[in-house]
Design a protein around this motif. Structure first.
Motif, short mmCIF file in Angstrom:
data_model
loop_
_atom_site.label_atom_id
_atom_site.label_comp_id
_atom_site.label_asym_id
_atom_site.label_seq_id
_atom_site.Cartn_x
_atom_site.Cartn_y
_atom_site.Cartn_z
N TRP A 145 -20.13 -7.02 14.83
CA TRP A 145 -20.37 -5.78 13.63
C TRP A 145 -18.70 -5.73 12.54
O TRP A 145 -18.64 -5.07 11.46
CB TRP A 145 -20.11 -4.66 13.95
N ARG A 146 -17.34 -5.42 13.34
CA ARG A 146 -15.91 -5.50 12.69
C ARG A 146 -16.20 -6.31 11.70
O ARG A 146 -15.53 -6.51 10.77
CB ARG A 146 -15.35 -5.37 13.97
N THR A 147 -16.71 -7.69 12.01
CA THR A 147 -16.03 -8.92 11.39
C THR A 147 -16.78 -8.58 10.18
O THR A 147 -16.18 -9.03 8.80
CB THR A 147 -16.94 -9.95 12.37
N GLN A 148 -18.45 -8.21 10.17
CA GLN A 148 -19.30 -7.64 9.19
C GLN A 148 -18.69 -7.17 7.79
O GLN A 148 -18.74 -7.52 6.78
CB GLN A 148 -20.77 -7.99 9.67
N PHE A 149 -18.20 -5.86 8.71
CA PHE A 149 -17.32 -5.05 8.15
C PHE A 149 -16.03 -5.80 7.22
O PHE A 149 -16.45 -4.85 5.48
CB PHE A 149 -17.66 -4.04 8.65
N GLY A 150 -15.81 -6.51 7.12
CA GLY A 150 -14.61 -6.69 7.03
C GLY A 150 -14.44 -7.90 6.07
O GLY A 150 -14.37 -8.24 4.97
N GLN A 151 -15.94 -8.52 6.13
CA GLN A 151 -16.22 -9.63 5.53
C GLN A 151 -17.17 -8.54 3.69
O GLN A 151 -16.85 -9.15 2.72
CB GLN A 151 -17.22 -10.41 5.44
N TRP A 152 -17.73 -7.92 4.25
CA TRP A 152 -17.59 -6.97 3.27
C TRP A 152 -16.94 -6.18 2.18
O TRP A 152 -16.94 -6.30 0.96
CB TRP A 152 -18.86 -6.13 3.43
N ILE A 153 -16.31 -5.63 3.19
CA ILE A 153 -14.15 -5.30 2.01
C ILE A 153 -13.63 -6.41 1.25
O ILE A 153 -13.01 -6.07 0.16
CB ILE A 153 -14.00 -4.72 3.02
#
Length: 174
Positions: A145-153
């Motif tokens: 989830w942390r990786t996914q949020f970082g990619q979206w940002i």
């Protein structure tokens, strides 16, 4: 209604109670309760319904409710549900000690799908866009989830912006 939700022993009973919740809305509006307060009451009762479904099905699946966190997303995450709201949810599980997130996901996916189906029976339609915990894309470990949020940002593309609009309005429903 909240007390009835707390002791409901089946999804079918929760579906009947959910009908009472929806019937409550026009009554509150006729009594002069503001739309904002009606929305908050509805969201609170919907949260209770969802939590009870999760508790019942986690027990059936032999999964401790401390092993995961159910995420309410979008309007549900903002406490802005109406009587015609679909599901937007996700599931986060602890990073496995052995590092095999896929194996852990395989444990949670059948449970998450069962919860999504039960919520549909209760009166929360399945999300046509697939933004549900039963979708492997949204049943992730904490680090995923942390990786996914970082990619979206960092991405800034149209899909990342759409996902940010939905997923950044989240809260834990456990």
């Amino acid at each position: 209604i909240g007390g009835e939700i707390a002791v409901a022993a089946s999804v079918e009973r929760l579906a009947a109670i959910a009908g009472d919740v929806r019937a409550l809305v026009p009554s509150l509006l006729l009594q002069g309760v503001s739309a904002e307060h009606v929305t908050m009451i509805l969201s609170s009762l919907n949260d209770r319904l969802t939590r009870r479904v999760i508790t019942l099905l986690a027990a059936e699946a032999g999964i401790a409710t401390t092993d995961f966190c159910w995420l309410a997303l979008g309007s549900e995450g903002r406490h802005e549900q109406t009587i015609a709201t679909d599901q937007d949810n996700g599931l986060v599980f602890r990073d496995p000690h052995e590092g095999d997130a896929q194996a852990a996901r395989e444990r949670f996916l059948p449970f998450a799908r069962a919860v999504n189906e039960a919520l549909a029976v209760v009166g929360f339609p399945l999300c046509r866009g697939g933004i549900m915990a039963g979708n492997p894309l949204w049943c992730l470990s904490e680090s995923e989830w942390r990786t996914q949020f970082g990619q979206w940002i960092s991405a800034g593309d149209p899909q990342a912006i759409l996902n940010a609009i939905i997923f950044f309005d989240f809260r834990a429903l456990d």
